[in-house]
Write a protein that holds these residues in place. Structure first.
Motif, PDB file in Angstrom:
ATOM      1  N   GLN A 154       1.054  -1.458   0.157  1.00 25.01           N
ATOM      2  CA  GLN A 154      -0.029  -0.128   0.357  1.00 25.01           C
ATOM      3  C   GLN A 154       1.334   1.654  -0.080  1.00 25.01           C
ATOM      4  O   GLN A 154       0.548   2.216  -0.817  1.00 25.01           O
ATOM      5  CB  GLN A 154      -0.813  -0.613   1.135  1.00 25.01           C
ATOM      6  N   LEU A 155       1.622   1.055   0.799  1.00 23.76           N
ATOM      7  CA  LEU A 155       2.712   2.497   1.428  1.00 23.76           C
ATOM      8  C   LEU A 155       3.452   2.320  -0.240  1.00 23.76           C
ATOM      9  O   LEU A 155       4.030   3.452  -0.854  1.00 23.76           O
ATOM     10  CB  LEU A 155       3.553   2.313   2.006  1.00 23.76           C
ATOM     11  N   TYR A 156       4.387   1.207  -1.090  1.00 25.63           N
ATOM     12  CA  TYR A 156       4.647   1.462  -2.752  1.00 25.63           C
ATOM     13  C   TYR A 156       4.815   1.783  -3.190  1.00 25.63           C
ATOM     14  O   TYR A 156       4.698   2.816  -4.418  1.00 25.63           O
ATOM     15  CB  TYR A 156       5.377   0.012  -2.414  1.00 25.63           C
ATOM     16  N   GLN A 157       3.112   1.688  -3.287  1.00 21.71           N
ATOM     17  CA  GLN A 157       1.789   2.089  -4.214  1.00 21.71           C
ATOM     18  C   GLN A 157       1.626   3.550  -4.177  1.00 21.71           C
ATOM     19  O   GLN A 157       2.102   4.380  -5.471  1.00 21.71           O
ATOM     20  CB  GLN A 157       0.724   1.926  -4.488  1.00 21.71           C
ATOM     21  N   ALA A 158       1.806   3.912  -2.741  1.00 14.69           N
ATOM     22  CA  ALA A 158       1.586   4.996  -3.193  1.00 14.69           C
ATOM     23  C   ALA A 158       2.409   6.557  -3.246  1.00 14.69           C
ATOM     24  O   ALA A 158       2.971   7.571  -3.883  1.00 14.69           O
ATOM     25  CB  ALA A 158       0.588   5.554  -1.061  1.00 14.69           C
ATOM     26  N   PHE A 159       4.254   5.076  -2.659  1.00 14.95           N
ATOM     27  CA  PHE A 159       4.633   6.251  -3.042  1.00 14.95           C
ATOM     28  C   PHE A 159       5.369   6.771  -4.549  1.00 14.95           C
ATOM     29  O   PHE A 159       6.060   7.620  -5.471  1.00 14.95           O
ATOM     30  CB  PHE A 159       5.765   6.015  -2.515  1.00 14.95           C
ATOM     31  N   GLN A 160       4.835   6.228  -4.979  1.00 15.11           N
ATOM     32  CA  GLN A 160       4.688   5.454  -7.140  1.00 15.11           C
ATOM     33  C   GLN A 160       4.436   6.581  -6.791  1.00 15.11           C
ATOM     34  O   GLN A 160       4.391   7.161  -8.186  1.00 15.11           O
ATOM     35  CB  GLN A 160       5.223   4.296  -7.369  1.00 15.11           C
ATOM     36  N   GLU A 161       3.034   6.234  -6.986  1.00 13.47           N
ATOM     37  CA  GLU A 161       2.152   7.822  -7.491  1.00 13.47           C
ATOM     38  C   GLU A 161       2.506   9.000  -6.639  1.00 13.47           C
ATOM     39  O   GLU A 161       2.255  10.387  -8.066  1.00 13.47           O
ATOM     40  CB  GLU A 161       0.725   7.320  -7.183  1.00 13.47           C
ATOM     41  N   MET A 162       3.130   8.921  -5.504  1.00 15.16           N
ATOM     42  CA  MET A 162       3.902  10.632  -5.804  1.00 15.16           C
ATOM     43  C   MET A 162       5.135  10.872  -6.103  1.00 15.16           C
ATOM     44  O   MET A 162       5.252  12.157  -6.283  1.00 15.16           O
ATOM     45  CB  MET A 162       3.408  10.388  -4.139  1.00 15.16           C
ATOM     46  N   GLY A 163       5.441   9.597  -7.246  1.00 15.79           N
ATOM     47  CA  GLY A 163       7.193  10.158  -7.793  1.00 15.79           C
ATOM     48  C   GLY A 163       8.394  10.435  -6.695  1.00 15.79           C
ATOM     49  O   GLY A 163       9.218  10.928  -7.072  1.00 15.79           O
ATOM     50  N   LEU A 164       7.787   9.589  -5.266  1.00 15.92           N
ATOM     51  CA  LEU A 164       8.891   9.688  -4.508  1.00 15.92           C
ATOM     52  C   LEU A 164       9.842   8.499  -4.670  1.00 15.92           C
ATOM     53  O   LEU A 164       9.484   7.099  -4.401  1.00 15.92           O
ATOM     54  CB  LEU A 164       8.375  10.013  -2.646  1.00 15.92           C
TER      55      LEU A 164
END
Length: 370
Positions: free
Chosen positions: A291-301
């Motif tokens: 869940q965190l990985y996907q969110a960070f990818q979407e944020m470009g982090l």
């Protein structure tokens, strides 16, 4: 205190600073007047403690007028049975932190050298400084992987201890079995390795090792384990070390007689048999990391894929500002400045709703700032 007193403290204290824990929930509640706080700062188990441990504690409360078992016999026997070793290969400690101190008190003299990888858990340095030893830092590589050649190259005749955290806190990276085996084979015989495997139960890599196989094979390895993470007993402070019987016999000499309280002992023993709690914790951790990985990818982090129950994410120059902005919203994470990573945050994996709230807050802050 009368300021005219000229009381001298040990010189090594000039090199030491108290450990800085994550901000407790109650403190932020008092500061901001918030009732709902989400703490994703201390790598705690979001599912709470083992239910079997709670039952054991409840049934033992009437006996707390008695001193605890100084030998921690039942817990050591339970560990030995579960890990197919003997009780004499275990030493039980007041959390993993005390074990680090016991190792330092057992092996270090003033002037000895301790190799510590960086960034990593700060308590290794505390133990070394406590005994007047010299810290020899070895940086992780650019991907936060262990640089074995650099570690071996840092060894001298004065090296007594090498501290390795795998999975490593705060990066989540790890030492593979083959690499650790190689390191053990090439090290001089006077060097002891402290392998901090506090997060080992979360590791899923096929080539990961918790180090116990090397203890069984007779290498000079002390494996650190804790009940704070997977079993959810951080508040009771109980950890343990595993090593050869000869090493444990020496460490017992510096251990306080009643270092682990009675409730911690019964809770830990019961938690060892709580397979369902462990299963649910691992399931939640796997889903939470994704869940965190996907969110960070979407944020470009950028982030480091973690073998622990936390994720190190690179924010940039605004990391401290975002850490503070999250705090104002009642979300506590860990600012990387304490590891000399001022552009990073470390996020403990919470349960799904906690992660979602954090992700939404992060997205809002990043959008607002941009």
């Amino acid at each position: 205190m009368n300021d005219t007193f000229n009381i001298r403290v040990r010189d090594t204290l000039q090199k030491m600073t108290p450990y800085s824990p994550g901000k407790p929930i109650w403190e932020l509640q008092n500061e901001l007047g918030l009732s709902n706080i989400i703490k994703l700062a201390s790598n705690e188990n979001p599912l709470g403690p083992s239910p079997k441990a709670l039952e054991a504690v409840a049934s033992s409360l009437s006996d707390i007028h008695r001193y605890p078992d100084a030998s921690t016999t039942r817990l050591r026997q339970a560990l030995a049975t579960g890990l197919e070793m003997i009780p004499e290969q275990f030493i039980i400690s007041n959390g993993g932190d005390e074990l680090i101190t016991l190792v330092a008190e057992t092996f270090l003299e003033p002037g000895d050298e301790v190799i510590v990888c960086s960034p990593s858990f700060s308590e290794y340095e505390f133990g070394a400084h406590l005994m007047g030893a010299t810290i020899v830092p070895v940086a992780l590589d650019e991907s936060f992987r262990f640089d074995i050649d650099a570690i071996v190259g840092a060894v001298t005749a004065r090296t007594r201890l090498i501290c390795l955290c795998s999975p490593n806190n705060p990066t989540g990276t790890y030492l593979s079995k083959d690499v650790l085996h190689h390191l053990l084979d090439v090290l001089p015989k006077h060097v002891v390795i402290l392998l901090d495997a506090a997060y080992s139960q979360f590791a899923t890599a096929s080539d990961y090792t918790n180090g116990l196989e090397f203890v069984r094979a007779g290498y000079p390895v002390i494996v650190l384990q804790t009940f704070s993470k997977i079993y959810g007993l951080a508040g009771l402070r109980v950890g343990y070390g595993v090593a050869s019987e000869t090493i444990i016999q020496q460490m017992i000499k510096v251990k306080e007689p009643f270092n682990v309280n009675a409730l911690a002992q019964v809770a830990a023993t019961a938690a060892l048999h709580d397979a369902e709690h462990v299963r649910l914790t691992l399931e939640a951790n796997t889903k939470g990391k994704l869940q965190l990985y996907q969110a960070f990818q979407e944020m470009g982090l950028s982030f480091v894929e973690s073998m622990g129950n936390f994720v190190l994410v690179e924010i940039g120059a605004e990391a401290k500002h975002i850490y503070e902005a999250l705090m104002t919203r009642g979300i506590i994470v860990r600012f990387g400045g304490i590891w000399n990573l001022p552009c990073h945050l470390r996020i403990s994996v919470g349960y799904r709703e906690e992660n979602s709230t954090f992700i939404q807050a992060m997205a809002d802050i990043l959008t607002h700032d941009n």
